[in-house]
Design an enzyme around this catalytic site. Sequence first.
Site, PDB file in Angstrom:
ATOM      1  N   GLU A   1       0.902  -1.171   0.091  1.00  0.00           N
ATOM      2  CA  GLU A   1      -0.068  -0.038   0.059  1.00  0.00           C
ATOM      3  C   GLU A   1       0.693   1.409  -0.023  1.00  0.00           C
ATOM      4  O   GLU A   1       1.300   1.916  -1.138  1.00  0.00           O
ATOM      5  CB  GLU A   1      -0.828  -0.160   1.217  1.00  0.00           C
ATOM      6  CG  GLU A   1      -1.916   1.110   0.965  1.00  0.00           C
ATOM      7  CD  GLU A   1      -3.116   0.720   2.090  1.00  0.00           C
ATOM      8  OE1 GLU A   1      -4.004   1.599   2.300  1.00  0.00           O
ATOM      9  OE2 GLU A   1      -3.345  -0.337   2.732  1.00  0.00           O
TER      10      GLU A   1
ATOM     11  N   GLU B   1      -2.267   0.828  13.460  1.00  0.00           N
ATOM     12  CA  GLU B   1      -3.524   1.348  12.619  1.00  0.00           C
ATOM     13  C   GLU B   1      -4.852   1.086  13.509  1.00  0.00           C
ATOM     14  O   GLU B   1      -5.735   1.797  13.149  1.00  0.00           O
ATOM     15  CB  GLU B   1      -3.345   0.425  11.479  1.00  0.00           C
ATOM     16  CG  GLU B   1      -4.693   0.739  10.363  1.00  0.00           C
ATOM     17  CD  GLU B   1      -4.504  -0.068   9.213  1.00  0.00           C
ATOM     18  OE1 GLU B   1      -5.094   0.282   8.161  1.00  0.00           O
ATOM     19  OE2 GLU B   1      -3.838  -1.260   9.213  1.00  0.00           O
TER      20      GLU B   1
END
Length: 783
Positions: A350, A633
């Site tokens: 990502e 996260e």
Amino acid sequence: MMNTLPSINWTALMIGPETDSGVGAPAPALAREFSLSGGLPAEATLYITAWGLYCCFINGRRVGEDILTPGWTPYDLRLAYQTYDVSALLQEGTNHIEIWLADGWLRSQMMWKDAALTNTWGDRLGALAEIRSADDEVLLKTDASWLSGVTPIRRSGIYFGEHYDAGQKPGAFAGSVNVLPLDYSVLFAQETTPVRELEPFEAVASWEDADGRLTVDFGQNLAGYVSFTVQGDAGDEVLVEHAEILGPDGTIDNRNFRTAEAILRYQCRGGEPETYRPWFTFMGYRYVRVTLSGRARLQAIQSIPISSVREQTGHFECGHPLVNQLVSNTLWSQRSNFIEAPTDCPQRDERLGWTGDAQVFAGTACYLHNSHAFLRSWMRDVIAEQTDEGAIPHVVPNPVRRDGSRMPNMVGSTGWGDVIHVMPWTLWLHYADRAALEEAYPAMQRWIDFVWSISEGPIVRPPREWSERGFSFGDWLQPSGSTEKPNATIGDDAAATIYLYIALTNTTRIAEVLDRQADASALKSRADDVRQAFAREFITASGRIGYNDQTSYALAILHDLVPPELRAAARHYFVESIRRTGKTIGTGFIGTPALLPALIKAGEPELAAELFLQESVPGWLYQVRKGATTIWERWDAIREDDSIFEPDMNSYNHYAYGAVCQWLFESVAGICPDADQPGFRVINMQPVILPELGPVKASHRCHLGQISASWNVAGDRVTYEVDIPASAEGCFSLAESATDIRLNGQPTSLSEVLSLPSGAHQIEFRLPRLNRAMQAHQTAKQS
């Protein structure tokens, strides 16, 4: 040494090596010999850029110390070039220049799973370079006369890593080159600080498994790469695998990397010890596993962090060690993710410039590091990537702009696209950058019009599907508790409407700064319409807001969306929403930065402290207690029983929740910029005294100098010390009643603010609240 110069009139041509076999193939190189006679020039400057990544060598010596040049931008819209003083590298007579090229962000894999792309911004590598003397004579330029070959780098990629064969010497440069078409108008002199190496980390522990593979713990999660020294026979191999965490058996667990291989594969040339670090990639990791073949023996290994931001400007310490570690974790998550673009994570497939993460973290970023040039340059990428109808991409640079077939409509989410006004306003507050406001102002207006058009009215009703126009992430990853009795979470319509109001109020303030009074009046009127519509739609007659969840209350209270007559009731419901979750966090990406400031604004400092210091999940200090060295996260990325949350979307280096550090600087330490006198010409000091954190000591170095603030508590008496740099002044105030106020030892009064000139000051005062808090604490202990 790199300089940043105005644009030049290029004479060079963009050339691509004939030896370039496409994405994933051996990294090609360009080369040329050139002669200098009649004495060396007193000064010689190299201007250089590339499609892909480049590294340049003159007479066998590397040019500069920058990494991952020319950087990462939307290459077809904006392409940076670097300038270097190469005078000391040139020699009388024959000179040799080589430019190694690699896939980099241009064409190695971007995105994940079915959305994975290659050749995202182009399928050809190329370089553009020229050397000029001080009197602007062109000494060398890229053109059709150059030759091409291959390098010892057999493969490289941002997600893949690098494969280097030291037994493979650079090619004989027998290939030709192709002149490639280039739009020179997209070129600009590098604006941001380059990526460089930081101080290395040594191993804190290492062990071998049953197969003889060595696992190394460097003690710090970071973005970068390892450097190692090995000795072996020709063809012996070193394989380095990376991970952020360990599995229960002590082996590396990198399932969360998904399709990012993130490996280094080095083949020895044989003989003397060999030292290697990769040229064109980086990883996010704390642990590595080293596998050796043949007679190869590892002699040394270090972990080398890299970052675009290296000048730390903020420090915060307090009496709570877990909070101090949280600040360190935020610092390292910023460094790890401020590599060319403000990315979400540095490890998995990502590593994208998510705009929502960046906008909530912008204030913290500017406290912790000098982030001015970095964020200003990236904002230009955001402006360049805005769509014709005004939508801002979810990520910038936007890899699906040229091919959106696999992920259409990856633009236009409220809270994410709002970076277009939040970021320039932050640059104004911290760096007094009026030009940033001017430059982004038209894009802000177009963004507001886009959001309004989603449902043609002051209430924004986003569709639910990603692929639909106007999709919103809402309060991404807002924890909902157990499935048996889930906690309330904000609806997309409430979140989107709140952010439309924030966009309008921010842009109104910006229009006023830019002296666009007619615009400001129209924007304010529109904001009033949204505020009134929000109250009708989302605030009940009894004062409940939105979806009765923490994010609805935090954002509405912080941004003054609650009618005056309902504020007391809304504060009550806000407190109740926190009690319902067991005094744990119930907010996601957009709600979390607002949570503690809203509690302070609501007059609930003790609850703010209790929530902040919560060590269970979800909570900031939970992850610290579980050994984190960067921000996670997910609140529960590792569960209490040490099991791993679903690894498919689980990063252990994600700075968004570290935005709480802005609250530590502004509310706890009392160091806050002033919108009317930005750049800390006026420092608003309104510290919130939370005894559980004391003593507190913070500093921030702005362009005027060092700002320092500290406080400690003895009973109900507070001593607050500040140091204000020259050319600045302070405005000290308190949001609660205080008695026995003394300024530098002399009794004084605090009607609204104390005006403080530059220099050191001591302010003493008594807070009745502290006596009540101590009594409540004693009662709780006794019970």
